[in-house]
Design an enzyme around this catalytic site. Structure first.
Site, PDB file in Angstrom:
ATOM      1  N   GLU A   1      -6.754  -7.601  -0.059  1.00 55.05           N
ATOM      2  CA  GLU A   1      -7.122  -7.398   1.246  1.00 55.05           C
ATOM      3  C   GLU A   1      -8.363  -7.058   1.546  1.00 55.05           C
ATOM      4  O   GLU A   1      -8.739  -6.179   0.544  1.00 55.05           O
ATOM      5  CB  GLU A   1      -6.167  -6.374   2.090  1.00 55.05           C
ATOM      6  CG  GLU A   1      -4.654  -6.682   2.234  1.00 55.05           C
ATOM      7  CD  GLU A   1      -4.088  -5.567   3.042  1.00 55.05           C
ATOM      8  OE1 GLU A   1      -4.645  -4.645   3.773  1.00 55.05           O
ATOM      9  OE2 GLU A   1      -3.143  -5.557   2.921  1.00 55.05           O
TER      10      GLU A   1
ATOM     11  N   GLU B   1       0.903  -1.180  -0.007  1.00 55.59           N
ATOM     12  CA  GLU B   1      -0.254  -0.096   0.047  1.00 55.59           C
ATOM     13  C   GLU B   1       0.963   1.234   0.056  1.00 55.59           C
ATOM     14  O   GLU B   1       0.840   2.267   0.960  1.00 55.59           O
ATOM     15  CB  GLU B   1      -0.894   0.045   1.080  1.00 55.59           C
ATOM     16  CG  GLU B   1      -2.274  -0.926   0.989  1.00 55.59           C
ATOM     17  CD  GLU B   1      -3.123  -0.695   2.545  1.00 55.59           C
ATOM     18  OE1 GLU B   1      -2.842  -0.125   3.055  1.00 55.59           O
ATOM     19  OE2 GLU B   1      -3.934  -1.434   2.251  1.00 55.59           O
TER      20      GLU B   1
HETATM   21  C1  GAL Z   1      -4.085  -2.208   5.446  1.00 57.27           C
HETATM   22  C2  GAL Z   1      -2.725  -2.797   5.454  1.00 57.27           C
HETATM   23  C3  GAL Z   1      -2.576  -4.135   6.217  1.00 57.27           C
HETATM   24  C4  GAL Z   1      -3.241  -3.900   7.566  1.00 57.27           C
HETATM   25  C5  GAL Z   1      -4.883  -3.600   7.140  1.00 57.27           C
HETATM   26  C6  GAL Z   1      -5.765  -3.449   8.270  1.00 57.27           C
HETATM   27  O1  GAL Z   1      -4.154  -1.026   4.879  1.00 57.27           O
HETATM   28  O2  GAL Z   1      -2.107  -3.065   4.042  1.00 57.27           O
HETATM   29  O3  GAL Z   1      -1.306  -4.399   6.425  1.00 57.27           O
HETATM   30  O4  GAL Z   1      -2.763  -3.092   8.157  1.00 57.27           O
HETATM   31  O5  GAL Z   1      -4.863  -2.368   6.508  1.00 57.27           O
HETATM   32  O6  GAL Z   1      -7.139  -3.001   7.821  1.00 57.27           O
END
Ligand code: GAL
Length: 660
Positions: free
Chosen positions: A300, A142
């Site tokens: 994610e 990210e």
């Molecule tokens: C994202 C990040 C992850 C984790 C997640 C939690 O922004 O890439 O590593 O922190 O958020 O929601």
């Protein structure tokens, strides 16, 4: 369909790994992302590598038939790095140098950071390029999430180098572009130019806009440098980096990033205060599909609550499954979560995971296993895509410029304005692509919407005008076409760049105060109100569809329609209530000949992915009551033949393979 999540086995004793493997197999996990934040363990001191743990992790995955999306760990430089190179720590707008102790706290322009990150990327790539478990590279994590900008002297020098390239080494050209005769800001030498650090009054808008462009490019150059290292070592393994399109995070111009990656992936999280987060999922998915020019990967999302909002809402029964399958409907060819096993310690110990703190005797685990089964059943959907007749213009320059300070109204949020227009189309089951304003092939659409295009180049405005002239329907939202790429106002009346195609001329803007509304009359539902914005329009060819019913603009047009060339151009010069916007967009898409993907009762989200041999009709129930819809084919999640009507269970999903 790949299925999995971030896997951080280094946070657990190795005895736990065997259980991880067993449970991953039980859940149908096929791929996990590893090593994302492992730098400190992989390189315990400068130039000294310890791959023993990563060797074992990848071997264990391989033995269990689970593929690895191997990350470069460069989003989290270790403490030793900052002890040795404190100048690589970022400086914020107010001149504070931040400390290490979390993640992504580095200066994007730091040469020492670049060197160190490429060294670990090279070592990792060299070691694992031929490891059979590795099927994808996950570059960094990210970009721009926590460190979208650094204001230190090194960044200032990099900014000047970037500016010299943009302005062909011509300082006068920069002065003219930035309008620096204003407030005595004229620069006589390049080294007088600084990042837009905290200052006493409103900073120069073009300075700020160029700064945002620079910051996006600076991070992109780190990403492509890592990608190059990975490509050299393993040309056959695709590289991605996880994008993040949020209402609040908008550091990167993904139109510029997308072509640099072999495969696009996105992270999506629900905002607890969003009552219709499913619309955000759809919008994000369509944007990703458009950036990718086809399918993409959901790197994610969450099984339940996150831990970074003021109050972190758990998902409602069935919501996680609907979320995941909605991402698939909008083009995802793989689904993953942050993260596999809920952490016991560390900053994200209260973040949900596939395997919660409670273990397998939990609703989340049962849902995770169910989703694994669902994705297997949808394997054949992979590679299919969505065909849209309608496009919405999306542009990061316009977004950044709109949200700069000292605008006529500080209440305008780009993503909200776009979502206002996207929502009625989503409810109607009309497929939408997102496009750049200068997209050279607009003719593939019947209708192009520009809900919020404050900044537009002359060439892009001409492109949208040409589309209208050759028979397309264009609809433009208020405060569009106002400034050029340098944030200079188009003179002669608003909305400058679109005056001719819209057949209107505005001589003064009347933004509304928060809570203030104005009535509308004309060809709009009774008792229509509007808020946020109004402007005094004169018709120069267009016809009024609706006018203001009260206030200082009573009797002046608020919504107009103009025949231009062989097409039609609509202007929505205000922000009507959602029912009226829905009615207007209904009329606009109907007149343009754009049709819903499928007939379905209200509250059922409809998306059709088109494959080479069959189409896949996704029906997602957001009413909680379920519904029936006409369909023919096989419902893939249950394997049931469908003749005439498919039942969408309450809060559930149906996916029908339709014969051609
Ligand atoms: C994202 C990040 C992850 C984790 C997640 C939690 O922004 O890439 O590593 O922190 O958020 O929601």
């Amino acid at each position: 369909m790949a299925y999995g999540g971030d896997y951080n086995p280094e946070q657990w004793p190795e005895e736990v790994w065997a259980e991880d493997m067993r449970l991953m197999r039980e859940a149908g996990v096929t791929m996990v992302s590893v090593g994302i934040f492992s730098w400190a363990l992989l390189e315990p001191s400068e130039g000294v590598f310890d791959f023993s743990r990563m060797d074992r992790i990848l071997d264990v995955l391989q033995e269990n038939g689970i593929a690895a999306d191997l990350a470069t760990p460069t989003a989290a430089p270790p403490a030793w790095f900052f002890r040795a190179y404190p100048e690589a720590l970022p400086v914020d707008r107010d001149g504070r140098r931040l400390s290490y102790g979390s993640r992504q706290t580095f200066c994007p322009s730091s040469p020492t950071y670049r060197r160190a990150s490429l060294r670990i990327a090279e070592a990792l790539a060299g070691r694992y390029a031929t490891h059979p478990a590795v099927v994808m590279w996950h570059v960094h994590n990210e970009y721009g999430c926590h460190n979208d900008a650094c204001y230190c002297d090194t960044s200032a020098a990099a900014f000047r180098t970037w500016l010299r390239a943009r302005y062909d080494d011509d300082l006068d050209a920069l002065n003219h572009a930035w309008g620096t005769t204003f407030w005595s800001q004229w620069y006589y030498t390049w080294d007088q130019i600084l990042p837009p650090r905290a200052t006493g009054a409103v900073p120069n808008p073009t300075h700020q806009l160029d700064w945002r462009r620079f910051c996006s490019d600076e991070l992109l150059s780190l990403c492509t440098a890592e990608r190059e290292v990975l490509r050299q070592a393993a040309p056959g393994i695709p590289a991605t980096t996880n994008f993040l399109v949020l209402r609040t995070i908008d550091a990167l111009d993904y139109w510029r990033w997308a072509p640099e990656l072999d495969l696009l992936s996105n992270d999506h999280y629900l905002m607890s205060d969003d009552p219709e987060a499913e619309i955000d999922i759809a919008l994000n998915g369509d944007l990703m599909r458009s950036l990718a020019g086809g399918s993409w990967f959901l790197m994610e999302h969450s099984t339940g609550a996150v831990n970074w909002q003021p109050v972190n809402r758990a998902k409602n029964p069935g919501e996680m499954r609907r979320n995941a399958l909605a991402h698939v409907a909008h083009g995802a060819d793989g689904i993953a979560f942050f993260q596999w096993r809920a952490a016991k310690a560390g900053a994200e110990q209260w973040h949900s995971a596939m395997l919660p703190h409670a273990g397998t005797d939990s609703q989340i685990w049962r849902d995770v296993v169910q989703l694994g089964t669902d994705l297997k059943a949808l394997a054949e959907v992979r590679g299919s895509t969505v065909a849209a007749q309608v496009a919405i213009v999306w542009d990061w320059d316009a977004r950044w410029a709109l949200e700069l300070p000292a605008q006529p109204s500080g209440e305008l949020r780009y993503q909200d304005l776009v979502r206002d227009w996207y929502t009625p189309l989503w409810r109607a089951g009309i497929a939408v692509d997102f496009i750049r304003p200068d997209d050279p092939e607009l003719d593939r659409y019947k209708l192009v919407l520009a809900p919020s295009l404050y900044l537009v180049t002359e060439a892009a405005a001409a492109n949208l005008t040409r589309f209208t002239e050759s028979g397309g329907t264009l609809a433009v939202g208020f405060h569009s076409g106002m400034v050029d790429e340098n944030c200079h106002v188009y003179l002669g009346g608003y909305p400058g760049a679109f005056r001719d195609v819209l057949g209107v001329m505005t001589d003064e803007l009347f933004p509304l105060l928060p809570e203030q509304t104005t009535g509308l009359t004309g060809d709009v539902p009774a008792a229509t109100t509007a808020d946020l914005w109004s402007e005094r329009i004169r018709l120069t060819g267009a016809q009024a569809v609706a006018s203001y019913a009260d206030g200082p603009l009573a009797g002046h047009p608020a919504v107009t329609r103009h025949h231009h060339g062989n097409g039609t151009a609509w202007y929505l010069a205000t922000h009507p209530d959602q029912d009226t916007l829905t009615a207007l967009l209904h009329r606009i898409h109907q007149e343009a000949g754009a049709t819903p993907e499928h007939e379905a009762p209200a509250g059922i989200e409809v998306v059709r992915r088109r494959g080479t041999e069959a189409d896949y009709l996704f029906l997602i129930d957001h009413t909680g009551k379920g519904a029936e819809a006409p369909a023919e084919g096989i419902e893939l999640l249950t394997g049931t033949p469908i003749t005439g009507t498919v039942t969408v269970p309450p809060g559930g999903v149906a996916v029908v393979r339709e014969p051609r």
